[in-house]
Design an enzyme around this catalytic site. Structure first.
Site, PDB file in Angstrom:
ATOM      1  CD  GLU A 128      -2.917  -0.891   0.736  1.00  0.00           C
ATOM      2  OE1 GLU A 128      -2.920  -1.182  -0.771  1.00  0.00           O
ATOM      3  OE2 GLU A 128      -4.322  -0.058   0.091  1.00  0.00           O
ATOM      4  CB  THR A 181      -4.221   7.712  -4.370  1.00  0.00           C
ATOM      5  OG1 THR A 181      -4.309   6.252  -5.237  1.00  0.00           O
ATOM      6  CG2 THR A 181      -4.143   7.888  -3.219  1.00  0.00           C
TER       7      THR A 181
HETATM    8  P1  ADP Z   1      -7.084   1.652  -5.543  1.00  0.00           P
HETATM    9  O1  ADP Z   1      -7.451   2.246  -4.312  1.00  0.00           O
HETATM   10  O2  ADP Z   1      -7.845   1.185  -6.049  1.00  0.00           O
HETATM   11  O3  ADP Z   1      -5.783   0.558  -4.861  1.00  0.00           O
HETATM   12  P2  ADP Z   1      -4.150   2.844  -5.696  1.00  0.00           P
HETATM   13  O4  ADP Z   1      -4.022   4.082  -5.600  1.00  0.00           O
HETATM   14  O5  ADP Z   1      -4.394   2.529  -3.638  1.00  0.00           O
HETATM   15  O6  ADP Z   1      -5.431   2.239  -6.033  1.00  0.00           O
HETATM   16  O7  ADP Z   1      -3.643   1.725  -6.339  1.00  0.00           O
HETATM   17  C1  ADP Z   1      -3.278   2.264  -7.635  1.00  0.00           C
HETATM   18  C2  ADP Z   1      -1.946   2.219  -8.287  1.00  0.00           C
HETATM   19  O8  ADP Z   1      -0.690   1.273  -7.498  1.00  0.00           O
HETATM   20  C3  ADP Z   1      -1.552   2.340  -9.626  1.00  0.00           C
HETATM   21  O9  ADP Z   1      -0.384   3.403  -9.937  1.00  0.00           O
HETATM   22  C4  ADP Z   1      -1.139   0.989 -10.192  1.00  0.00           C
HETATM   23  O10 ADP Z   1      -0.129   0.978 -11.256  1.00  0.00           O
HETATM   24  C5  ADP Z   1       0.259   0.229  -8.658  1.00  0.00           C
HETATM   25  N1  ADP Z   1      -0.345  -0.439  -8.044  1.00  0.00           N
HETATM   26  C6  ADP Z   1       1.340  -1.511  -8.539  1.00  0.00           C
HETATM   27  N2  ADP Z   1       0.947  -2.588  -8.595  1.00  0.00           N
HETATM   28  C7  ADP Z   1      -0.402  -3.090  -9.021  1.00  0.00           C
HETATM   29  C8  ADP Z   1      -1.196  -4.291  -9.069  1.00  0.00           C
HETATM   30  N3  ADP Z   1      -0.459  -5.247  -8.331  1.00  0.00           N
HETATM   31  N4  ADP Z   1      -2.523  -4.029  -8.634  1.00  0.00           N
HETATM   32  C9  ADP Z   1      -2.869  -2.506  -8.427  1.00  0.00           C
HETATM   33  N5  ADP Z   1      -2.546  -1.504  -8.284  1.00  0.00           N
HETATM   34  C10 ADP Z   1      -0.953  -1.954  -8.514  1.00  0.00           C
END
Ligand code: ADP
Length: 309
Positions: A128, A181
C-alpha cells in the site's frame, strides 16, 4: 502444497466518517492470484492479466508485500506469482490492497501459515505504501480479516474487527476517470477546526455503535464526513447527484469509496441495494462516461483460498 489460487476481494475504505481508519470487505468482486513455489529464490511475477501493471517485483505492490514477508521469514526457495485483475487500478475499491494482501496470504499458506491473518497486515501495508506513498491499512485489514475493521493505531497496528448487521449491502459505482490517490490527497486540508473534529468523532463513534447494535437508523445518521468529502467531491463526476439519488431511493448513506472515484452507498437488504445501484447508474448514463456498477453483501470472511495443488 506447491501452488495456491487465491480470491482477493475488493474493499471500501474510509466509509464516510472513518478517513484512513475504517473499511469493509466486498463479496464476489475481486482478483485472483496463483502463487507457486519455485526452486529459484525470491519473488518473480510471471503473468498479469486484465491490467497493464509492472512485472518488476519492486514496482508491483504484490512483489513489495511478498518481499517484506520473506525478509522476516527467509526460505531457500522462491515464489512465482500470476495476477488476474478484475479490480481496476486506481478505482478506489482497493485494487492495490487486493494484490498486496493476496501475495502475502498465498505465500503464508504455502509456508504452512507461520503468520496469523492479523500478522500479515504489516507486510501487506508495504504494498500500500508503494501504491499511495503512505502507510494505511484501511483496505488491507478488511481484506485479510473480513467484515468491517477499524485501525486504532497504524504504528502499532492496533486493529479491531467490528461486527455488522447481516442485512447490510453495498452499491458501488465506478466512473472510469483517472483520479490519482496523490491528487485526491493533495486537496485535503492539513488543519481542521475543533468544531469539525468534534462532529467527525461523534459520527465515527455513533457509526461503530450502530454496527454493534444493528441500528440501521443510527448507521444512517452517522454516515457523514465533514473533513474529507467536502474537499474531494468536486473530483468525482456528479457526486452530489449520485449521493442524493441513492438516499432518495432508500440508501442509509453514501460517500466516496477510498480516495475515489468510486462512490458507495450502504442499504438495508439486497433488493434495496440493487435498486440504489440501478438509480445511481441512471445518473451517469447521460454523461457519456464508461462506468461499472456492483452490488455486494459485506464479506465476513475476507480473502480465501479457492484451489491448491
Ligand atoms: P486503489 O484504491 O484502486 O487500490 P491505488 O491508487 O491505491 O488505487 O493503487 C493503484 C496504484 O498502484 C496504481 O498506480 C498502480 O499502478 C499501482 N500498482 C502496482 N501494483 C499493483 C497491483 N498489483 N494492483 C493494483 N495496482 C498496482
Amino acid at each position: 502444497m506447491n501452488e495456491v489460487k487465491v480470491f482477493c476481494p475488493a474493499s471500501v475504505a474510509n466509509v464516510s466518517c472513518g478517513f484512513d481508519i475504517l473499511g469493509f470487505c466486498l463479496d464476489e468482486i475481486g482478483d485472483e492470484m496463483i502463487i507457486r513455489k519455485t526452486s529459484k529464490p525470491g519473488i518473480n511475477i510471471i503473468k498479469i492479466k486484465g491490467e497493464n501493471l509492472p512485472y518488476e517485483s519492486k514496482k508491483n505492490v504484490a512483489g513489495v508485500a511478498a518481499t517484506s514477508l520473506l525478509n522476516e521469514f527467509s526460505t531457500d526457495f522462491g515464489f512465482e506469482i500470476e495476477i488476474y485483475k478484475n479490480i481496476k487500478a486506481g478505482s478506489g475499491i482497493g485494487s492495490s490492497a487486493a494484490s498486496s494482501a493476496g501475495a502475502v496470504f498465498g505465500i503464508n499458506e504455502l509456508l504452512g501459515r507461520p503468520f496469523s491473518r492479523k500478522e500479515l497486515i504489516k507486510f501487506a501495508i508495504k504494498g500500500e505504501e508503494l501504491a499511495s506513498g503512505s502507510i494505511h491499512a484501511d483496505n488491507v485489514a478488511p481484506v485479510l480479516l473480513g467484515g468491517f475493521t477499524l485501525v486504532r493505531d497504524i504504528n502499532s497496528l492496533d486493529i479491531v474487527s467490528l461486527p455488522f448487521p447481516k442485512n447490510l449491502f453495498v452499491s458501488i459505482i465506478h466512473p472510469e476517470i483517472e483520479l490519482k490517490t496523490s491528487d485526491s490527497r493533495s486537496v485535503l486540508k492539513q488543519k481542521v477546526t475543533l468544531e469539525k473534529a468534534i462532529q467527525q468523532s461523534a459520527n465515527i463513534a455513533s457509526l461503530v455503535s450502530g454496527l454493534y447494535s444493528n441500528d440501521y437508523n443510527l448507521i444512517s445518521r452517522s454516515l457523514i464526513d465533514v473533513l474529507v468529502e467536502p474537499h474531494r467531491s468536486d473530483l468525482i463526476p456528479a457526486f452530489n447527484e449520485l449521493k442524493k439519488t441513492s438516499i432518495a431511493y432508500g440508501a442509509l448513506g453514501s460517500g466516496i469509496s477510498g480516495s475515489g472515484p468510486s462512490v458507495f452507498a450502504l442499504s438495508k437488504g439486497k433488493k434495496k441495494a440493487k435498486s440504489v445501484t440501478i438509480e445511481m447508474a441512471k445518473i451517469l448514463i447521460p454523461l457519456n462516461l464508461k462506468f461499472h456498477t456492483y452490488t455486494s453483501q459485506i464479506n465476513s470472511t475476507g480473502i480465501k483460498l479457492i484451489d491448491f495443488k
